[in-house]
Motif scaffolding. Structure first.
Motif, PDB file in Angstrom:
ATOM      1  N   ASP A   1       0.871  -1.151  -0.221  1.00  0.00           N
ATOM      2  CA  ASP A   1      -0.122  -0.139   0.083  1.00  0.00           C
ATOM      3  C   ASP A   1       0.952   1.113  -0.132  1.00  0.00           C
ATOM      4  O   ASP A   1       1.643   1.233   0.843  1.00  0.00           O
ATOM      5  N   ALA A   2       0.812   1.921  -1.047  1.00  0.00           N
ATOM      6  CA  ALA A   2       1.593   3.085  -1.170  1.00  0.00           C
ATOM      7  C   ALA A   2       1.359   4.171  -0.315  1.00  0.00           C
ATOM      8  O   ALA A   2       1.913   5.438  -0.031  1.00  0.00           O
ATOM      9  N   THR A   3       0.170   4.149   0.408  1.00  0.00           N
ATOM     10  CA  THR A   3      -0.112   5.142   1.432  1.00  0.00           C
ATOM     11  C   THR A   3       0.304   4.724   3.168  1.00  0.00           C
ATOM     12  O   THR A   3       0.046   5.692   3.966  1.00  0.00           O
ATOM     13  N   ASN A   4       0.847   3.482   3.150  1.00  0.00           N
ATOM     14  CA  ASN A   4       1.163   2.976   4.420  1.00  0.00           C
ATOM     15  C   ASN A   4       2.657   3.109   4.528  1.00  0.00           C
ATOM     16  O   ASN A   4       3.328   2.217   4.139  1.00  0.00           O
ATOM     17  N   GLU A   5       3.156   4.122   5.691  1.00  0.00           N
ATOM     18  CA  GLU A   5       4.341   4.165   5.870  1.00  0.00           C
ATOM     19  C   GLU A   5       5.262   2.907   6.478  1.00  0.00           C
ATOM     20  O   GLU A   5       6.126   2.623   6.109  1.00  0.00           O
ATOM     21  N   VAL A   6       4.670   2.254   7.335  1.00  0.00           N
ATOM     22  CA  VAL A   6       5.196   1.112   8.035  1.00  0.00           C
ATOM     23  C   VAL A   6       5.110  -0.059   6.735  1.00  0.00           C
ATOM     24  O   VAL A   6       6.446  -0.676   6.672  1.00  0.00           O
ATOM     25  N   ALA A   7       4.413  -0.330   5.920  1.00  0.00           N
ATOM     26  CA  ALA A   7       4.388  -1.239   4.750  1.00  0.00           C
ATOM     27  C   ALA A   7       5.655  -0.779   3.877  1.00  0.00           C
ATOM     28  O   ALA A   7       6.396  -1.769   3.327  1.00  0.00           O
ATOM     29  N   VAL A   8       5.700   0.322   3.357  1.00  0.00           N
ATOM     30  CA  VAL A   8       6.722   1.050   2.720  1.00  0.00           C
ATOM     31  C   VAL A   8       8.097   0.876   3.371  1.00  0.00           C
ATOM     32  O   VAL A   8       9.173   0.146   2.528  1.00  0.00           O
ATOM     33  N   LYS A   9       8.286   0.880   4.584  1.00  0.00           N
ATOM     34  CA  LYS A   9       9.528   0.572   5.115  1.00  0.00           C
ATOM     35  C   LYS A   9       9.922  -0.697   5.305  1.00  0.00           C
ATOM     36  O   LYS A   9      11.315  -1.105   5.090  1.00  0.00           O
ATOM     37  N   ARG A  10       8.905  -1.766   5.264  1.00  0.00           N
ATOM     38  CA  ARG A  10       9.337  -2.879   5.292  1.00  0.00           C
ATOM     39  C   ARG A  10       9.847  -3.241   3.731  1.00  0.00           C
ATOM     40  O   ARG A  10      10.647  -4.247   3.706  1.00  0.00           O
ATOM     41  N   VAL A  11       9.202  -2.604   2.567  1.00  0.00           N
ATOM     42  CA  VAL A  11       9.602  -2.775   1.280  1.00  0.00           C
ATOM     43  C   VAL A  11      11.197  -2.559   1.343  1.00  0.00           C
ATOM     44  O   VAL A  11      12.035  -3.258   0.775  1.00  0.00           O
ATOM     45  N   TYR A  12      11.839  -1.200   1.921  1.00  0.00           N
ATOM     46  CA  TYR A  12      12.877  -0.853   1.813  1.00  0.00           C
ATOM     47  C   TYR A  12      13.778  -1.722   2.486  1.00  0.00           C
ATOM     48  O   TYR A  12      15.129  -2.018   2.019  1.00  0.00           O
ATOM     49  N   GLU A  13      13.432  -2.248   3.599  1.00  0.00           N
ATOM     50  CA  GLU A  13      14.119  -3.227   4.175  1.00  0.00           C
ATOM     51  C   GLU A  13      14.410  -4.535   3.672  1.00  0.00           C
ATOM     52  O   GLU A  13      15.412  -5.041   3.656  1.00  0.00           O
ATOM     53  N   LEU A  14      13.356  -5.044   3.044  1.00  0.00           N
ATOM     54  CA  LEU A  14      13.236  -6.227   2.195  1.00  0.00           C
ATOM     55  C   LEU A  14      14.458  -6.225   1.173  1.00  0.00           C
ATOM     56  O   LEU A  14      15.219  -6.928   1.010  1.00  0.00           O
ATOM     57  N   LYS A  15      14.653  -4.918   0.500  1.00  0.00           N
ATOM     58  CA  LYS A  15      15.312  -4.531  -0.723  1.00  0.00           C
ATOM     59  C   LYS A  15      16.771  -4.230  -0.138  1.00  0.00           C
ATOM     60  O   LYS A  15      17.546  -4.199  -0.951  1.00  0.00           O
ATOM     61  N   LEU A  16      16.916  -4.038   1.186  1.00  0.00           N
ATOM     62  CA  LEU A  16      18.038  -3.532   1.663  1.00  0.00           C
ATOM     63  C   LEU A  16      18.573  -2.173   0.930  1.00  0.00           C
ATOM     64  O   LEU A  16      19.687  -2.063   0.616  1.00  0.00           O
ATOM     65  N   ARG A  17      17.529  -1.338   0.765  1.00  0.00           N
ATOM     66  CA  ARG A  17      17.527  -0.247   0.178  1.00  0.00           C
ATOM     67  C   ARG A  17      17.427   0.860   0.952  1.00  0.00           C
ATOM     68  O   ARG A  17      16.642   0.969   2.086  1.00  0.00           O
ATOM     69  N   GLU A  18      18.308   2.296   0.548  1.00  0.00           N
ATOM     70  CA  GLU A  18      18.141   3.155   1.668  1.00  0.00           C
ATOM     71  C   GLU A  18      16.747   3.862   1.063  1.00  0.00           C
ATOM     72  O   GLU A  18      16.425   3.995  -0.090  1.00  0.00           O
ATOM     73  N   ASP A  19      15.952   4.282   2.208  1.00  0.00           N
ATOM     74  CA  ASP A  19      14.771   5.061   1.900  1.00  0.00           C
ATOM     75  C   ASP A  19      15.070   6.377   1.181  1.00  0.00           C
ATOM     76  O   ASP A  19      14.114   7.147   0.706  1.00  0.00           O
ATOM     77  N   SER A  20      16.011   6.899   1.181  1.00  0.00           N
ATOM     78  CA  SER A  20      16.449   8.127   0.023  1.00  0.00           C
ATOM     79  C   SER A  20      16.231   7.940  -1.423  1.00  0.00           C
ATOM     80  O   SER A  20      16.033   8.616  -2.317  1.00  0.00           O
ATOM     81  N   LYS A  21      16.249   6.576  -1.832  1.00  0.00           N
ATOM     82  CA  LYS A  21      16.156   6.062  -3.130  1.00  0.00           C
ATOM     83  C   LYS A  21      14.416   5.744  -3.496  1.00  0.00           C
ATOM     84  O   LYS A  21      14.019   4.742  -2.923  1.00  0.00           O
ATOM     85  N   ALA A  22      13.856   6.805  -3.987  1.00  0.00           N
ATOM     86  CA  ALA A  22      12.389   6.680  -3.997  1.00  0.00           C
ATOM     87  C   ALA A  22      11.903   5.288  -4.906  1.00  0.00           C
ATOM     88  O   ALA A  22      12.724   4.998  -5.821  1.00  0.00           O
ATOM     89  N   MET A  23      10.943   4.860  -4.546  1.00  0.00           N
ATOM     90  CA  MET A  23      10.258   3.624  -5.552  1.00  0.00           C
ATOM     91  C   MET A  23       9.132   4.292  -6.072  1.00  0.00           C
ATOM     92  O   MET A  23       8.491   5.340  -5.772  1.00  0.00           O
ATOM     93  N   LEU A  24       8.503   3.717  -7.206  1.00  0.00           N
ATOM     94  CA  LEU A  24       7.595   4.302  -7.988  1.00  0.00           C
ATOM     95  C   LEU A  24       6.154   3.584  -7.414  1.00  0.00           C
ATOM     96  O   LEU A  24       6.115   2.629  -6.845  1.00  0.00           O
ATOM     97  N   VAL A  25       5.016   4.260  -7.861  1.00  0.00           N
ATOM     98  CA  VAL A  25       3.645   3.452  -7.488  1.00  0.00           C
ATOM     99  C   VAL A  25       2.906   3.315  -8.914  1.00  0.00           C
ATOM    100  O   VAL A  25       3.134   3.877  -9.890  1.00  0.00           O
TER     101      VAL A  25
END
Length: 191
Positions: free
Chosen positions: A36-60
């Motif tokens: 869900d692109a409106t859920n900060e906790v879910a978005v954080k989990r995706v960044y963690e899964l990808k081992l990606r800095e959250d300064s690198k934006a993802m698309l929706v």
């Protein structure tokens, strides 16, 4: 795949998304990791899964051009580009809003692609919110060209793996990427 199977997969994926979960799903380009692109906790989990800095934006992804204005400022030229476009195109829009804050780039932009792919369009229609779409790999590793190339680590880390189009072995092209400013100035990032 028959319509009943498609509906069932959409229903299952939608439930996971509504509960803040992460899915692995086919898109109009390559397989993606989504939430869900409106859920900060879910978005954080995706960044963690990808081992990606959250300064690198993802698309929706969205399923309808008419929903764009709910999430970004839409320069007029965007509608013209989307009208003539014949392949997947991500547009980076200015002044993102109503999305998870950790999804929006530092310059307040967000990349959005309007999908016409069967599964994602049905899922977005039912979910009624934008869904994150990022390649199904750990950051720095090559993007998988088909389901069979997705690592077991990624498959095990998501809450649901969509059972649709897994047998395909085609090598889909990535989307083109265009950045627009408020005035409609076009910058081509990837053709």
């Amino acid at each position: 795949m028959n319509d009943e199977k498609l509906k069932e997969e959409v229903r299952k994926a939608c439930e996971i998304l509504k509960n803040g979960g992460i899915i692995l799903y086919p898109t109009d380009t390559i397989w993606g990791i989504g939430c869900d692109a409106t859920n900060e906790v879910a978005v954080k989990r995706v960044y963690e899964l990808k081992l990606r800095e959250d300064s690198k934006a993802m698309l929706v992804l969205l399923d309808d051009v008419g929903k764009l204005a709910s999430y970004v400022e839409v320069p007029d030229v965007a509608y013209e580009l989307l009208e003539v476009n014949d392949k997947p195109m991500t547009i980076i829009y200015p002044n993102a809003k109503n999305l998870a804050k950790n999804l929006i780039a530092q310059d307040q932009t967000i990349g959005i692609r309007i999908t016409s792919e069967t599964f994602t369009k049905a899922l977005l229609y039912r979910f009624r919110k934008p869904i994150v779409s990022t390649s199904a790999n750990i950051s720095g590793e090559p993007s998988p060209r088909c389901f069979a190339e997705i690592s077991e680590v990624v498959k095990a880390a998501v809450d649901y793996v969509v059972d649709f189009r897994q047998e395909e072995t085609t090598n889909p092209a990535p989307s083109s990427i265009i950045k627009l400013d408020v005035g409609g100035k076009i910058q081509i990032i990837r053709k």
